[in-house]
Scaffold this motif. Sequence first.
Motif, PDB file in Angstrom:
ATOM      1  N   ALA A 137       1.012  -0.670   0.126  1.00  0.00           N
ATOM      2  CA  ALA A 137       0.099   0.117  -0.200  1.00  0.00           C
ATOM      3  C   ALA A 137       0.687   1.147  -0.510  1.00  0.00           C
ATOM      4  N   VAL A 138       1.846   1.149   0.538  1.00  0.00           N
ATOM      5  CA  VAL A 138       2.707   2.249   0.751  1.00  0.00           C
ATOM      6  C   VAL A 138       3.824   2.208  -0.593  1.00  0.00           C
ATOM      7  N   LEU A 139       4.504   1.615  -1.009  1.00  0.00           N
ATOM      8  CA  LEU A 139       4.767   1.125  -2.319  1.00  0.00           C
ATOM      9  C   LEU A 139       4.070   2.161  -3.207  1.00  0.00           C
ATOM     10  N   LEU A 140       2.743   1.476  -3.476  1.00  0.00           N
ATOM     11  CA  LEU A 140       1.401   2.384  -4.683  1.00  0.00           C
ATOM     12  C   LEU A 140       1.210   4.138  -4.066  1.00  0.00           C
ATOM     13  N   ALA A 141       1.041   4.086  -2.903  1.00  0.00           N
ATOM     14  CA  ALA A 141       0.815   5.591  -2.484  1.00  0.00           C
ATOM     15  C   ALA A 141       2.115   6.253  -2.980  1.00  0.00           C
ATOM     16  N   ARG A 142       3.209   5.701  -2.864  1.00  0.00           N
ATOM     17  CA  ARG A 142       4.030   6.928  -2.564  1.00  0.00           C
ATOM     18  C   ARG A 142       4.719   6.845  -3.883  1.00  0.00           C
ATOM     19  N   ARG A 143       4.686   5.816  -4.815  1.00  0.00           N
ATOM     20  CA  ARG A 143       5.064   5.983  -6.832  1.00  0.00           C
ATOM     21  C   ARG A 143       3.528   6.984  -7.120  1.00  0.00           C
TER      22      ARG A 143
END
Length: 493
Positions: free
Chosen positions: A114-120
Amino acid sequence: MPVSATSPLLPEAPGEAPAFLSLHASLRSLVRRPPLTVPPDASVRETLRRLDGAGEDAAVVVDPVAGLPLGIVTLRDVLHRIALADADLEGPVAGIMTGGLVTLPARASLHQGAVLLARRGMHHLVLLEEDGRLGGVVTQTDLYGFPAARSAELVAAIAASADLATLADAAAGVRQLAAKLLSEGVGAEALCQYISALNDLVTLRAIDLVADGFELPYVPWCWLVFGSEGRLEQTLATDQDNGLIFAAPGGADAAEVEKLRQAFLPFARAVNQALDACGFPLCPGNIMAGNPAWCLSLAEWQDTFGRWMVATGPEALLNSTIFFDFRPLYGQEELADRLRDWLLTHVHVNAGFLRAMTLEALSCEPPLGFWRDFSFESNKDYPHTLDLKLQGVRPFVDAARINALAHGIGATNTAERLRAAAPALGMPVEEAAALVEALFHIQRLRLKRQLSGGAAPNRVDPDQLHDLDRHILREAFKQGRNLQQRLKTAYGI
């Protein structure tokens, strides 16, 4: 690359039970069907037909021999690279795919995805099996669920923050929404993970903003978080507990390691100040990366942990309860993984240290009385109150940590530790579930107290509770006592 946190898993609507899946679950658990795949020489037209026929919005371009993913084609690509750029529909799909895939192992957690999607700013995440083959595809909808709209604005605001003032506003919004969700009846486990996850996004963005102003050494490094943040158990009232780990080049002497530390410290202190501005107060005990004691090379962290396991004095035991719950947040996770592997290998065989940790844990018992429901401390400032953090949550946290260390369990979250240790302890699934439920009943009361304000956000007068809450609280404390009894038996105390 930084990886860690945000939370999917919010309630469908006020009053409905949350559709909760732990952030510690694997991304593989979200894969409900095989992804649509095409070979690199498939035509763009054929790929579009297959997308339409399958009702999908993305296809993974896969090497037909090796089974390795080469790229991805989404409907967004169709718009920008075909309709707007007049791409050749008969040309190979490899010509319009997005290569250089950002991937995660299928065993990685929802938290990481979830964080990877949000940050990218991505909409699709490609998962890989251990051998590098395609393991599946998850989307924003899979991770955040339909209620994502309730937090999507906050996630976007955090990611788009161009300065600390804007980021501080977004951080305040996280706490406001968390309070709203609590008032709507969201479960404590989901809510603690939600708070911790979005706070992670705030911290990640703060580090990004601060890092732009520093030229850091060209060595691998990682920002670590400890305590409740390391366990993904932050509540509405939390300060900072963090550190920094870096890799010293092979053969580096003490002077060279010290030079690296001095290069990182101004950056780390600036991050600490930035987080303070975003509503995460500076740690009163100075457990922060800007403190030279907690800005260490991998070897120095190992040496520090090793000394604590030998000393077993009060300070060493206190430090272990904070620092052994570490989690990587930003940077090269491999450094934290290596430190965790080292810790589990060394503490696993150190029965004397584990016994000392147990004795310390047993010094804080649930406040149960012999003749009345509860026993009370002699606290002049807050008479007739129970400390839900120290007397309520701590027995579960301490026991779960000891059992995890004793059985080589790498999880830091208390609920996950309890669940993972249950088979090794011969604990029935039902008993482990009861322990987790008890823990989060106490956490829910803590959150309610913090929401109501006041000088003692972790204390409650049981006489002011509803009869049912009072009864369940007593039963929850009993579960904590039962967990401590298991520790006594295991270590002959």
